[in-house]
Write an enzyme that holds these catalytic residues in place. Structure first.
Site, mmCIF file in Angstrom:
data_model
loop_
_atom_site.group_PDB
_atom_site.id
_atom_site.type_symbol
_atom_site.label_atom_id
_atom_site.label_comp_id
_atom_site.label_asym_id
_atom_site.label_seq_id
_atom_site.Cartn_x
_atom_site.Cartn_y
_atom_site.Cartn_z
ATOM 1 N N ASP A 65 0.854 -1.187 0.000
ATOM 2 C CA ASP A 65 0.000 0.000 0.000
ATOM 3 C C ASP A 65 0.892 1.241 0.000
ATOM 4 O OD1 ASP A 65 -1.678 2.112 0.486
ATOM 5 O OD2 ASP A 65 -2.627 1.242 2.269
ATOM 6 N N SER A 144 -1.737 14.907 -13.011
ATOM 7 C CA SER A 144 -2.917 14.953 -13.878
ATOM 8 C C SER A 144 -3.070 16.395 -14.348
ATOM 9 C CB SER A 144 -4.170 14.535 -13.102
ATOM 10 O OG SER A 144 -5.329 14.889 -13.840
ATOM 11 N N TYR A 157 -8.899 15.291 -5.474
ATOM 12 C CA TYR A 157 -7.994 14.732 -6.498
ATOM 13 C C TYR A 157 -7.090 15.833 -7.076
ATOM 14 C CZ TYR A 157 -6.693 12.076 -10.726
ATOM 15 O OH TYR A 157 -6.013 11.436 -11.731
ATOM 16 N N ALA A 159 -6.278 18.646 -5.729
ATOM 17 C CA ALA A 159 -5.326 19.110 -4.705
ATOM 18 C C ALA A 159 -4.160 18.132 -4.587
ATOM 19 C CB ALA A 159 -6.045 19.258 -3.361
ATOM 20 N N LYS A 161 -2.977 16.193 -6.895
ATOM 21 C CA LYS A 161 -2.146 16.240 -8.102
ATOM 22 C C LYS A 161 -1.383 17.570 -8.189
ATOM 23 C CE LYS A 161 -3.222 12.125 -9.625
ATOM 24 N NZ LYS A 161 -2.216 11.047 -9.564
ATOM 25 N N ILE A 190 -7.401 9.453 -20.074
ATOM 26 C CA ILE A 190 -6.845 8.258 -20.689
ATOM 27 C C ILE A 190 -7.828 7.116 -20.419
ATOM 28 C CG2 ILE A 190 -4.813 6.732 -20.779
ATOM 29 C CD1 ILE A 190 -4.140 9.707 -21.384
HETATM 30 N N1 LIG Z 1 -6.921 7.365 -16.395
HETATM 31 C C1 LIG Z 1 -6.843 8.667 -16.520
HETATM 32 O O1 LIG Z 1 -7.546 9.280 -17.306
HETATM 33 C C2 LIG Z 1 -5.850 9.456 -15.712
HETATM 34 C C3 LIG Z 1 -5.749 10.838 -15.976
HETATM 35 C C4 LIG Z 1 -4.840 11.586 -15.254
HETATM 36 C C5 LIG Z 1 -4.056 10.986 -14.321
HETATM 37 N N2 LIG Z 1 -4.168 9.652 -14.074
HETATM 38 C C6 LIG Z 1 -3.319 9.085 -13.043
HETATM 39 O O2 LIG Z 1 -2.616 7.969 -13.564
HETATM 40 C C7 LIG Z 1 -2.386 7.026 -12.515
HETATM 41 C C8 LIG Z 1 -2.917 5.662 -12.933
HETATM 42 O O3 LIG Z 1 -4.299 5.776 -13.211
HETATM 43 P P1 LIG Z 1 -5.140 4.602 -13.919
HETATM 44 O O4 LIG Z 1 -6.220 5.255 -14.667
HETATM 45 O O5 LIG Z 1 -4.223 3.678 -14.609
HETATM 46 O O6 LIG Z 1 -5.778 3.895 -12.630
HETATM 47 P P2 LIG Z 1 -6.420 2.436 -12.446
HETATM 48 O O7 LIG Z 1 -6.681 1.802 -13.773
HETATM 49 O O8 LIG Z 1 -7.542 2.619 -11.489
HETATM 50 O O9 LIG Z 1 -5.222 1.606 -11.726
HETATM 51 C C9 LIG Z 1 -4.754 2.024 -10.489
HETATM 52 C C10 LIG Z 1 -3.564 1.178 -10.074
HETATM 53 O O10 LIG Z 1 -3.085 1.687 -8.813
HETATM 54 C C11 LIG Z 1 -3.082 0.630 -7.871
HETATM 55 N N3 LIG Z 1 -3.340 1.198 -6.533
HETATM 56 C C12 LIG Z 1 -4.438 1.839 -6.102
HETATM 57 N N4 LIG Z 1 -4.280 2.202 -4.811
HETATM 58 C C13 LIG Z 1 -3.046 1.783 -4.431
HETATM 59 C C14 LIG Z 1 -2.305 1.846 -3.239
HETATM 60 N N5 LIG Z 1 -2.794 2.424 -2.138
HETATM 61 N N6 LIG Z 1 -1.058 1.298 -3.205
HETATM 62 C C15 LIG Z 1 -0.538 0.701 -4.307
HETATM 63 N N7 LIG Z 1 -1.201 0.606 -5.476
HETATM 64 C C16 LIG Z 1 -2.440 1.128 -5.529
HETATM 65 C C17 LIG Z 1 -4.140 -0.349 -8.339
HETATM 66 O O11 LIG Z 1 -3.900 -1.646 -7.752
HETATM 67 P P3 LIG Z 1 -5.093 -2.766 -7.637
HETATM 68 O O12 LIG Z 1 -5.236 -3.347 -9.018
HETATM 69 O O13 LIG Z 1 -4.581 -3.781 -6.680
HETATM 70 O O14 LIG Z 1 -6.310 -2.049 -7.194
HETATM 71 C C18 LIG Z 1 -3.897 -0.282 -9.848
HETATM 72 O O15 LIG Z 1 -2.757 -1.046 -10.210
HETATM 73 C C19 LIG Z 1 -3.072 7.598 -11.267
HETATM 74 O O16 LIG Z 1 -2.130 8.291 -10.488
HETATM 75 C C20 LIG Z 1 -4.081 8.547 -11.849
HETATM 76 O O17 LIG Z 1 -4.427 9.569 -10.937
HETATM 77 C C21 LIG Z 1 -5.063 8.860 -14.744
#
Ligand SMILES: NC(=O)c1ccc[n+]([C@@H]2O[C@H](COP(=O)([O-])OP(=O)(O)OC[C@H]3O[C@@H](n4cnc5c(N)ncnc54)[C@H](OP(=O)(O)O)[C@@H]3O)[C@@H](O)[C@H]2O)c1
Length: 249
Positions: A65, A144, A157, A159, A161, A190
């Site tokens: 975590d 983000s 969120y 804040a 980022k 994304i």
């Molecule tokens: N998708 C977008 O549009 C977008 C846009 C801007 C920024 N981002 C940023 O990009 C990053 C990845 O986003 P995503 O869309 O790929 O998210 P996602 O598909 O929801 O995947 C999140 C990942 O983080 C892991 N995770 C969550 N809480 C955790 C914790 N406390 N400790 C360790 N691992 C943890 C999850 O593990 P589990 O599988 O075990 O749950 C999963 O591998 C994030 O920082 C997000 O804020 C995403």
């Protein structure tokens, strides 16, 4: 042709799904050995490790975590013992708990700040000793575009980022003289599990507002992460690099 991340050891948080998963595989393809974490989805994490190994990389999944200080300290110890170095740290783990301010409760605030921002402190703090000894390292903090321009319903969120930006610029100044770089990679919208939650109508509205007129793909974020982790970016630090189809102009 030599691979861009040949001989590099990387640690990526949140590598079991979405952008992090794609980064693990992209890094493996470019020749890096990859340690990555997940929070709860062990099955998905094991699949990713297997896929990365099929690409010729050493890949190990750790359940850890990122919001937990002691667990992060132990993780770094385990990764250094197993891989011998951490050349690239990607703080990617993140969550959303969206709501308008009137309906946002303390738990929604605390959990998002802890998983998205405190995690970056936890991992950077504990990886720093190794990087200082190496006199090299690239830290990539996944922010983000919302941390740049804000978003209604995402005060927690945004804040977290925005905090990542101030943190990363400070670290870049603090340890630049020791050969350590720190940058923010700021995705726009994304297509992942995170954006699936938004629903078709909201996604259509976002697409209309994006200059490139579509959501991004994890691969497009991974390409920038390869650049920031590689020796192609040795003079780049303290920057926010947006991968957002022009959204953050
Ligand atoms: N998708 C977008 O549009 C977008 C846009 C801007 C920024 N981002 C940023 O990009 C990053 C990845 O986003 P995503 O869309 O790929 O998210 P996602 O598909 O929801 O995947 C999140 C990942 O983080 C892991 N995770 C969550 N809480 C955790 C914790 N406390 N400790 C360790 N691992 C943890 C999850 O593990 P589990 O599988 O075990 O749950 C999963 O591998 C994030 O920082 C997000 O804020 C995403």
């Amino acid at each position: 042709m030599s691979k861009l991340l040949a001989d590099k050891k990387a640690l990526i948080t949140g590598g079991s799904r979405g952008i992090g998963r794609d980064m693990v595989l992209a890094y493996a393809r470019e020749g890096a050995d990859v340690a990555f974490t997940y929070r709860s989805n062990a099955e998905k994490a094991a699949e990713v490790a297997k896929e990365a190994e099929a690409l010729g990389a050493k890949a190990v999944a750790y359940q850890s975590d990122a919001s937990n200080y002691e667990a992060s300290e132990q993780l770094i110890k385990d990764v250094v013992a197993e891989f011998g170095a951490i050349d690239i740290l990607v703080n990617n783990a993140g969550i959303t708990k969206d709501n308008l301010m009137l309906r946002m409760n303390e738990e929604m605030w605390d959990s998002v700040i802890n998983v998205n921002l405190k995690s970056v402190f936890n991992l950077t703090k504990h990886a720093m000793r190794t990087m200082l000894k190496q006199r090299s390292g690239s830290i990539i903090n996944v922010g983000s575009v919302v941390g740049i321009f804000g978003n209604a319903g995402q005060a927690n969120y945004a804040a977290s980022k925005a905090g990542i930006i101030g943190f990363s610029k400070s670290i870049a100044k603090e340890v630049g003289s020791r050969g350590i770089r720190c940058n923010v990679l700021a995705p726009g919208f994304i297509a992942t599990d995170m954006t699936d939650e938004l629903g078709e109508e909201v996604i259509k509205a976002y697409e209309d507002a994006i200059p490139l007129k579509k959501l991004g793909e994890p691969k497009q974020v991974s390409d920038a992460a390869i650049f920031l982790g590689s020796d192609m970016s040795t003079y780049v630090t303290g920057q926010v690099i947006s991968v957002c189809g022009g959204m953050s102009m």
